[in-house]
Design an enzyme around this catalytic site. Structure first.
Site, short mmCIF file in Angstrom:
data_model
loop_
_atom_site.label_atom_id
_atom_site.label_comp_id
_atom_site.label_asym_id
_atom_site.label_seq_id
_atom_site.Cartn_x
_atom_site.Cartn_y
_atom_site.Cartn_z
CD GLU A 47 -2.89 1.09 -0.02
OE1 GLU A 47 -3.05 2.16 -0.65
OE2 GLU A 47 -3.44 0.03 -0.34
CD GLU B 53 -2.66 5.59 -6.01
OE1 GLU B 53 -2.83 6.32 -5.01
OE2 GLU B 53 -3.44 4.68 -6.32
#
Length: 130
Positions: free
Chosen positions: A73, A80
């Protein structure tokens, strides 16, 4: 890491790396909803594992799997943010990169759930059959 540290060695740089890593961890825990959800589920799973007296072997497996999900994550968030830094406008490859990094978290999370079911199945079943 600060650019001035590039190429340097020593304890100062080593300890600063912990500062930077901590700053990154605090960021994802405070700003990223998925990281908050993964962390909440991780805490819940560990508490339940202790309540059910899961074996040390299984507890180690759970911790490794939890760490894997959390680490992925964090990497997903880094990818991102990097994609967002590189382009301000929509690009199909930027979207694809983000989707693929999210897919890595998704695949490992599914594996984590399966592993959790396999580890918790018998202890939970024994609660209801006593």
């Amino acid at each position: 890491m600060v650019l001035k540290d590039r190429g340097k060695k020593g304890w100062g740089r080593f300890f600063r790396s912990f500062k930077y890593a901590s700053r990154g961890l605090i960021y994802v825990l405070s700003k990223e909803q998925n990281m908050q959800l993964h962390t909440a589920f991780a805490v819940l799973v560990v508490v339940i594992a202790f309540l059910l007296r899961i074996s040390l072997h299984h507890l180690i497996i759970l911790i490794v799997v939890i760490a894997g999900v959390l680490a992925l994550e964090i990497v997903n968030t880094a990818i991102e943010r990097t994609v967002d830094l590189v382009t301000d406008e929509y690009h199909p490859l930027a979207e694809r990169a983000k989707d693929i990094s999210a897919a890595a978290v998704f695949v490992f999370s599914i594996a984590a759930v399966v592993i959790g079911i396999l580890i918790f199945y018998e202890p939970v079943l024994s609660l209801f059959t006593k």
